[in-house]
Write a protein that holds these residues in place. Sequence first.
Motif, PDB file in Angstrom:
ATOM      1  N   LYS A   1      64.662  68.376  32.551  1.00  0.00           N
ATOM      2  CA  LYS A   1      66.084  67.999  32.566  1.00  0.00           C
ATOM      3  C   LYS A   1      66.878  68.946  33.434  1.00  0.00           C
TER       4      LYS A   1
ATOM      5  N   THR B   1      71.479  61.724  24.323  1.00  0.00           N
ATOM      6  CA  THR B   1      70.827  62.017  25.599  1.00  0.00           C
ATOM      7  C   THR B   1      71.636  63.002  26.439  1.00  0.00           C
TER       8      THR B   1
ATOM      9  N   THR C   1      74.317  62.653  28.265  1.00  0.00           N
ATOM     10  CA  THR C   1      74.653  62.132  29.598  1.00  0.00           C
ATOM     11  C   THR C   1      76.015  61.470  29.557  1.00  0.00           C
TER      12      THR C   1
END
Lengths: 409, 388
Positions: free
Chosen positions: A180, A243, A245
Motif C-alpha cells: 500500500k 480500505t 481510500t
Amino acid sequence: MYRRRCHDWHGRPDGLDHKGQKFRQIWLRPKRAMMHRYWTRWFPKAAGEFKAAKFREKRQDLDWTMPKSFELPKISHIHRNTKKKMTRRLLRRYRITPEMDWPSHWPTAKTYNAQVCPLPIRREYQKHPGLVTPRDGFNNTEMLKIPNFLHLTPTAIKRHCEAIKEFFTPFPESIKKQKKAFRDEYFPITMKYSDFVHQSNSIRDCRSRTVTLIMSDVTFNLKDVRERTKFRQLAGNRWNEQTKTLSFVVDRCYTRKQNQDYIDFLITALYSETKKEASWEKLKTRADTLNIDFQGSSTEDRLVNILAGIQKRSAEKEQKPVAFSPVLSEIEKDEKITKEVLRKHPKVKQYSRAWEKYMNKTETPETVRQYAKSIRRLLGIPEIKVPPSTQPQVPVKNSSQQQASSSSV
Amino acid sequence: MRTHLIKPTIFLAVRNYESTSSSFIIKRFITRTSTDDPRRLIPSDIGKMYVVPKATLYGLQLHKIFPQTFKQQLEMFEECVWLCRQPTLEIMNCLKAVNTTIPSIRMVVWGKHGTGKSISFYQGVQYAWHSKFVLLTVRNAMDLARTVKDIQMSVYKEGRIDTPYHAQNLLTLFKHQNQLLWDELSKLTTERTYVWTKLEKTTEGAPLTELVELGLEKTTLATDCLGALCRELRRHSTKGDIKLLLAVDMANSLYGITKINKITGRRAPSDEISVIHFIRKFFTTEWYNGACLLVADKRERSHFADKFTIPLDTPHELFGEKGIADLDPFIPIETKNYTEDEFEQIYEYYKEKHWLANPKALTEEGKIQLKYLSVYNPFEFERLCSFN
C-alpha cells in the motif's frame, strides 16, 4: 450429447485387448442412412458386391476383433455418390473428456466455435423466457460477438508462466510487504473512465463522461486529530474507512475533461479547507464527534455516582462492599471519588476501552459478550461455568450439533 | 378370557408427585436438580429440571402472567416443570449480590427468539419471591405503550398522560405477588402527605398498603398512586427495610413507540406516559438494595407486514441510544439454544408426559429429525412436539 460407449467389448480383466493395447475411444460413428441405402440394393452397381458381402457374413472364419457392423466391403467400382464414407468422425466438441488437456484443445484466442467447445451454453434474447426449451449451442451468433477467454484457463496461464519464468527475476519482497505504501508513493491516484462502442448511427454514449478517481489520504498530510476529523466530515461518503481510500465519482459536466478538472478542484478545496481552522470549530460539542468517547459520557457520571455512593454507605455501615470490589479495593477509603480519580484507575480505563469498542462499532452478539465480560470484571460478579456435557455426542450431519455446542447460532 | 386387575400404582405415584414438591419420582431418564428451592441451586444443576409447586404458582399469579405457550403447557400437564439453565443461575447470582451498600443492579436478558428469555425471567422472579424480595413485575411493557384502554391527562404534571387501566393491573399484580409480605409492607410508612383531590389525601406516616388500596379503588388516582408507591418503595429499599426487584418483560418497549394519541392527534412519545416514566425512574443509580430484571425483546421493533428487515436481538439495538444511556452500566445476560443435555431432558419430559403423538417421534431417528428441524431452539422444539 452423444452417449459414450466407454466399456470394453470383451470385458477382459486387465482392460487390454488381445494385442495388448488399451481400449481407445472410437470417434467414428456409422452413417446409418447411407448404410441402409447401400445394403438394400439402392446402388445397383454394388449389387454384386452386396452378394459377396452377404456370403462373407455367413462365413465363420472371419477376424473376430472387428465388429461385424463396422466391417466395410471393398468397393471397387461404385457410383460416385456412394464413394461418400460410411462413417463420419465426431466433432471435436465430443472428442474431449475432462481428463484431457484443454489448452491443447483450445490453444489460442479465437472466436467461439460450438463445434469445438463442449460447454452447453447459449446466448440469445428470449422473448418468452420459460416457454422455449433450451437449445444446443450451435448456430449462436451472439456467442461470436463477445470475447471468450477459453484460452486463458488457469492451467494454460500457469504453463505459459512456467515457460517464460527463466527470463524473469523474482518479485521484490520489500515491495510485497509495503504494497500500500509503495502504491501510495509511486501510484497515488487511480483514475477510471470508460469508452463505449456502438453499432448504430451514433457513436456517442453519455456514460463515457463519468470519471472515478481513487486515492489515499497520505498526500493530504493530516497531522492532528482536528485535521483528520474535519477531513472525514467534509469527505463524507467519499471516504471509505475500511480500505482507507478517498473516491470521487463525477459526471456532472458534459465532457470527460471537464469532469476531470472538477475533480481536481474538489481535491484542492478539500485540502485547503481541512488545513484551515475556523473560529466556530471551537464550539464543537459531544454530538459533533465521530466517535463516542467514554470521557464525558453519561455512563462515566453514573459510574462516579455509583462508586461514590458505595464508598459512602460502606463507610457508614462499616461493611465491605459486595460488588465493585475490584475497583474500590484499589481506591483509598478517604479519597473522594471524582472523574479525575477514575480516569487514572487502570480497571476503569480497561472498562472504558471495552465500552468505547462496544458503543462505536456495529453491535453483534459477540461484541455484547465482550462487553458483558468487561462489566463483570468491573463489578466482580464472574460468569457461571457450565459443567461439561454428560450426554454422548450423537453424530448428527450438517454440524447442527456443533452449532448447539458452540452456541453461536 | 381372563380379566387382569391393573393396580394403579403408577397413577397414584404421579398424583402424589403433584402434592409434594420433593416426592419420589418414577421418571427414568429425567434428572432432577438437587433441590426445588431456587435459593439453593448450584452450577451442577444446570441441564436438570425442577418443579415449581402450586403454592408458588398461585402466589406469584404465574398461571395468569406466563407467556401463552407455556401457559397452555401448564394447563395441559397441570404442573410447572422447567429446566435450570445457565441464564437462570446468572440471574440468581446477580440477585444474590443485592446489598444495602450497592446501588441497584440492572440486568438485561437478551437472546434470539425462542431461547428462553421470558422463562429465565420468571425463574428469576420465583427466586426473588423465595428470597423475600418485594416484587413489582410488569408482565408486558409493550402492552403499556400500545394498548389504549382509557387515558386521562395527568393532574400532577402537565403534559403527561395517565393510563389507569394499566396502573390498576400493575397494582393488582403487586398486591397478589406480595401477599406474604403484606404485613411488613403495611408497617412501612409514607414520607409525606399526598393530596390527591380536595377530599382525598394520604397523610404522612400512612402505610404503603393504603396507597395500593386507594389506587385499586379509585381509577382516576391509580396512576398517581402507582407513582407514589414506586417512590416510597425505592426510599424504603435504600433505607434497608426491604429488598426490591423491578421485573419488566419486553423492557425495551419503554423506549419504543406508543399508540396513544394526544389531543392534537399526534402520537405521544413514551416519555409522556406516566406509568412508563415511573418505571424508568427505577433505572437511576440513586436507590440501593434492589435490582432491575429486564428483558430485551425484538417484538417491539418487528412489524408484522415487513417480511424483509431482520431486527437484531442485542440490547443496544433494541433499547436505543436513550435506553442504553439510562441503563448503563448493566449486565447483559444471554440466552442461547439448548445444549445436547438440555435437549435430551426436554425430549424425555415430553416423552414421559405422552405428549409426542407420532410414534416415529419416539424413535432415535425421530429424535435426530427433531434436532434438525428445531435446530435446538426451545420455542421451535416445543411447537414441533405439540404437532408431532
